[in-house]
Design a protein around this motif. Structure first.
Motif, PDB file in Angstrom:
ATOM      1  N   ALA A 176       0.885  -1.272   0.270  1.00 39.86           N
ATOM      2  CA  ALA A 176       0.065  -0.101   0.007  1.00 39.86           C
ATOM      3  C   ALA A 176       0.863   1.407  -0.004  1.00 39.86           C
ATOM      4  CB  ALA A 176      -1.059  -0.073   1.096  1.00 39.86           C
ATOM      5  N   ASP A 177       1.917   1.202   0.838  1.00 40.89           N
ATOM      6  CA  ASP A 177       2.806   2.285   0.700  1.00 40.89           C
ATOM      7  C   ASP A 177       3.340   2.515  -0.497  1.00 40.89           C
ATOM      8  OD1 ASP A 177       2.259   2.860   3.645  1.00 40.89           O
ATOM      9  OD2 ASP A 177       3.862   1.640   4.336  1.00 40.89           O
ATOM     10  N   ALA A 178       3.889   1.562  -1.149  1.00 43.71           N
ATOM     11  CA  ALA A 178       4.554   1.531  -2.157  1.00 43.71           C
ATOM     12  C   ALA A 178       3.499   2.087  -3.345  1.00 43.71           C
ATOM     13  CB  ALA A 178       5.205   0.122  -2.883  1.00 43.71           C
ATOM     14  N   ALA A 179       2.118   1.609  -3.254  1.00 43.21           N
ATOM     15  CA  ALA A 179       1.255   2.062  -4.163  1.00 43.21           C
ATOM     16  C   ALA A 179       0.977   3.575  -4.080  1.00 43.21           C
ATOM     17  CB  ALA A 179       0.083   1.257  -4.247  1.00 43.21           C
ATOM     18  N   PHE A 180       1.030   4.171  -2.821  1.00 47.89           N
ATOM     19  CA  PHE A 180       0.895   5.492  -2.342  1.00 47.89           C
ATOM     20  C   PHE A 180       1.914   6.218  -2.798  1.00 47.89           C
ATOM     21  CE2 PHE A 180       1.169   9.018   0.527  1.00 47.89           C
ATOM     22  CZ  PHE A 180      -0.172   9.621   0.284  1.00 47.89           C
ATOM     23  N   GLU A 181       3.124   5.618  -2.645  1.00 51.71           N
ATOM     24  CA  GLU A 181       4.222   6.402  -3.239  1.00 51.71           C
ATOM     25  C   GLU A 181       4.537   6.576  -4.641  1.00 51.71           C
ATOM     26  OE1 GLU A 181       7.539   4.353  -1.359  1.00 51.71           O
ATOM     27  OE2 GLU A 181       7.225   5.349   0.610  1.00 51.71           O
ATOM     28  N   ALA A 188       3.784   9.371  -9.551  1.00 53.26           N
ATOM     29  CA  ALA A 188       3.002   9.742 -10.703  1.00 53.26           C
ATOM     30  C   ALA A 188       2.340  11.240 -10.799  1.00 53.26           C
ATOM     31  CB  ALA A 188       1.834   8.815 -10.830  1.00 53.26           C
ATOM     32  N   ARG A 189       1.730  11.615  -9.549  1.00 54.26           N
ATOM     33  CA  ARG A 189       1.123  12.795  -9.624  1.00 54.26           C
ATOM     34  C   ARG A 189       2.218  14.057  -9.468  1.00 54.26           C
ATOM     35  NH1 ARG A 189      -0.143  16.559  -5.627  1.00 54.26           N
ATOM     36  NH2 ARG A 189       1.009  14.930  -3.913  1.00 54.26           N
ATOM     37  N   GLU A 190       3.287  13.561  -8.948  1.00 51.51           N
ATOM     38  CA  GLU A 190       4.393  14.639  -8.975  1.00 51.51           C
ATOM     39  C   GLU A 190       4.926  14.683 -10.468  1.00 51.51           C
ATOM     40  OE1 GLU A 190       7.397  13.729  -6.067  1.00 51.51           O
ATOM     41  OE2 GLU A 190       5.962  14.509  -4.477  1.00 51.51           O
ATOM     42  N   ALA A 191       5.035  13.625 -10.960  1.00 51.17           N
ATOM     43  CA  ALA A 191       5.621  13.282 -12.635  1.00 51.17           C
ATOM     44  C   ALA A 191       4.771  14.363 -13.304  1.00 51.17           C
ATOM     45  CB  ALA A 191       5.814  12.138 -12.888  1.00 51.17           C
ATOM     46  N   GLU A 192       3.287  13.891 -13.202  1.00 48.80           N
ATOM     47  CA  GLU A 192       2.323  14.587 -13.899  1.00 48.80           C
ATOM     48  C   GLU A 192       2.405  16.127 -13.665  1.00 48.80           C
ATOM     49  OE1 GLU A 192      -2.447  14.644 -14.979  1.00 48.80           O
ATOM     50  OE2 GLU A 192      -1.381  13.376 -13.240  1.00 48.80           O
ATOM     51  N   MET A 193       2.604  16.714 -12.494  1.00 42.93           N
ATOM     52  CA  MET A 193       2.590  18.106 -12.039  1.00 42.93           C
ATOM     53  C   MET A 193       3.911  18.704 -12.968  1.00 42.93           C
ATOM     54  SD  MET A 193       1.577  18.306  -8.149  1.00 42.93           S
ATOM     55  CE  MET A 193       1.793  20.022  -8.228  1.00 42.93           C
ATOM     56  N   ARG A 194       5.185  17.831 -12.839  1.00 43.70           N
ATOM     57  CA  ARG A 194       6.131  18.320 -13.385  1.00 43.70           C
ATOM     58  C   ARG A 194       6.094  18.143 -15.162  1.00 43.70           C
ATOM     59  NH1 ARG A 194      10.972  14.944  -9.822  1.00 43.70           N
ATOM     60  NH2 ARG A 194      10.646  15.863  -7.926  1.00 43.70           N
ATOM     61  N   MET A 195       5.317  17.335 -15.502  1.00 38.73           N
ATOM     62  CA  MET A 195       5.320  17.343 -17.136  1.00 38.73           C
ATOM     63  C   MET A 195       4.419  18.530 -17.229  1.00 38.73           C
ATOM     64  SD  MET A 195       5.909  16.129 -19.683  1.00 38.73           S
ATOM     65  CE  MET A 195       6.457  14.342 -19.143  1.00 38.73           C
ATOM     66  N   VAL A 196       3.348  18.991 -16.565  1.00 33.76           N
ATOM     67  CA  VAL A 196       2.549  20.196 -16.760  1.00 33.76           C
ATOM     68  C   VAL A 196       3.390  21.309 -16.656  1.00 33.76           C
ATOM     69  CG1 VAL A 196       0.602  21.407 -15.841  1.00 33.76           C
ATOM     70  CG2 VAL A 196       0.321  18.976 -16.053  1.00 33.76           C
ATOM     71  N   GLY A 197       4.233  21.330 -15.528  1.00 36.33           N
ATOM     72  CA  GLY A 197       5.061  22.597 -15.677  1.00 36.33           C
ATOM     73  C   GLY A 197       6.195  22.585 -16.864  1.00 36.33           C
ATOM     74  N   ILE A 198       6.661  21.340 -17.070  1.00 33.04           N
ATOM     75  CA  ILE A 198       7.629  21.343 -18.127  1.00 33.04           C
ATOM     76  C   ILE A 198       6.950  21.967 -19.693  1.00 33.04           C
ATOM     77  CG2 ILE A 198       8.884  19.950 -19.958  1.00 33.04           C
ATOM     78  CD1 ILE A 198       9.701  18.199 -17.298  1.00 33.04           C
ATOM     79  N   LEU A 199       5.403  21.423 -19.625  1.00 35.45           N
ATOM     80  CA  LEU A 199       4.775  21.845 -21.036  1.00 35.45           C
ATOM     81  C   LEU A 199       4.495  23.277 -20.893  1.00 35.45           C
ATOM     82  CD1 LEU A 199       2.044  18.766 -21.267  1.00 35.45           C
ATOM     83  CD2 LEU A 199       4.101  19.364 -22.713  1.00 35.45           C
TER      84      LEU A 199
END
Length: 412
Positions: free
Chosen positions: A50-55, A60-71
């Protein structure tokens, strides 16, 4: 009672005996402990997953936010790149236009400079061509002059032609300085001799003799001599020839009462004249003792100018009585001019008085005009101003028709 199965001994360890029941209890406890441990392990494993899935989700959320920032950054970068491209395009257009203008101006200046340089080059070439033409002309003149020098050298190499050369120089100087009739070439004296020139002096004084037969061949021999002995011998020959020539002039041309007691011996070269005064002083002294004056072209010219001044003074003295008569007539003319000026002054006085009389008459005419300005129309004229009782000395004068009245103002 027969013991139970669980009470039977299972294992003996030293003095201790382990029964089956104890073994079963121990095995159950062990199984229980194993189950507990297995459950705890499963719980921990699920918790870990569960912790691994949460992490993973957080990552993934941070990566998506970073991708949005990058875009977003990429979009901003694209906008900035677009604006920079527009700015660079405008700047490039301006730079291209400025470079084109500067190149056009530079091309124009270069063309103008090249045209001016071409014009200047053509002018310089034209001037150079003119100078070359002048140089060619000068060269041809120099060549002709060299030919003339050769001819002159050939002339001077002959004794007769050399004498003719000195005679011609002397005649040119005399003819340029004296008037016609004041000299005579190759005149015959009373003793039958014929000097080269005879200058007639004023007031019936004896004439001046000029001889131009200078022995230049002896002088040329000095110039052509090589070595001290040859030069010494040539100098002695030159001294002897000049002494003989000086004595001949004194014997032939110095005639008492017919010629001056001094004669001129003309030397046609300034260098020869200077060399004689520097290295042949005895010849100069002997000529002075015999009353022979050795003259160069410049000294002869100066002497001719002095003689010309003497001739002018003599003519002025001869014409002095004519000048005096002219002065007397001039004084008479001045006296008549003074009388006429005085008469003209009297006429000017009369004219001034006449002008004064004219001014008096013009003053009277002016006053008469002022009186005419005082004319008045008759009483029936509505535009006529009424007579003022204060007009002192005014009297009305009626016209013949009765329509006009004059108001004459008597002069005080």
């Amino acid at each position: 009672m027969e013991p139970s199965l669980f009470a039977q001994p299972l294992l003996r360890l030293g003095s201790s005996t382990i029964t089956v029941g104890q073994g079963v209890a121990v095995g159950g406890a062990a199984v229980l402990i194993a189950l507990l441990m297995l459950g705890m392990a499963l719980w921990r494993s699920g918790r870990a997953r569960a912790d691994a899935a949460f992490e993973a989700a957080e990552r993934a959320r941070e990566a998506e936010m970073r991708m949005v920032g990058i875009l977003r950054s990429q979009a901003e970068m694209q906008g900035r790149l677009g604006s920079m491209a527009e700015i660079f395009g405008a700047r490039q257009a301006e730079l291209t236009q400025s470079l084109s203008q500067r190149l056009d101006a530079m091309t124009g200046r270069l063309g103008q400079t090249m045209a001016e340089q071409t014009k200047s080059t053509h002018e310089n070439l034209a001037r150079l061509q003119e100078r070359l033409a002048v140089i060619d002309t000068a060269q041809s003149n120099i060549q002709s002059l060299a030919g003339q020098v050769v001819q002159l050298q050939a002339i001077l190499s002959n004794k007769q032609t050399r004498g003719a050369f000195g005679q011609s120089r002397m005649e040119a100087i005399v003819a340029d300085g004296l008037p016609q009739g004041a000299y005579e070439f190759q005149a015959t004296l009373s003793n039958g001799t014929r000097p080269d020139c005879l200058v007639r002096m004023p007031n019936d004084t004896p004439s001046l003799v000029i001889d131009a037969k200078f022995p230049l061949e002896a002088w040329n021999a000095i110039r052509a001599a090589e070595g001290p002995d040859a030069q010494k011998a040539a100098a002695q020959a030159f001294r002897r020839d000049v002494e003989v020539h000086i004595r001949d002039i004194a014997d032939k041309y110095l005639l008492s009462g017919e010629t001056q007691d001094t004669a001129f011996m003309f030397v046609p070269s300034e260098s020869v004249f200077a060399e004689m005064h520097e290295n042949f002083e005895t010849l100069i002294q002997r000529a002075h003792r015999l009353r022979i004056v050795i003259v160069s072209p410049s000294l002869l010219m100066l002497s001719i100018q002095v003689i010309q001044s003497i001739l002018k003074d003599s003519r002025m003295r001869e014409q002095a009585h004519l000048i005096q008569g002219e002065v007397i007539r001039l004084m008479e003319d001045v006296s008549r001019l003074d009388d006429r000026v005085r008469k003209l002054q009297v006429h000017f006085g009369h004219a001034a008085r006449d002008i004064d009389d004219i001014l008096v008459s013009s003053g009277k005419v002016t006053k008469r005009g002022q009186k005419i300005e005082a004319l008045e129309f008759g009483a029936n004229d509505p535009d006529r101003p009424s007579a003022s009782p204060t007009d002192v000395g005014a009297r009305p004068v009626e016209s013949r028709t009765g329509q006009l009245k004059l108001r004459v103002v008597e002069e005080e």
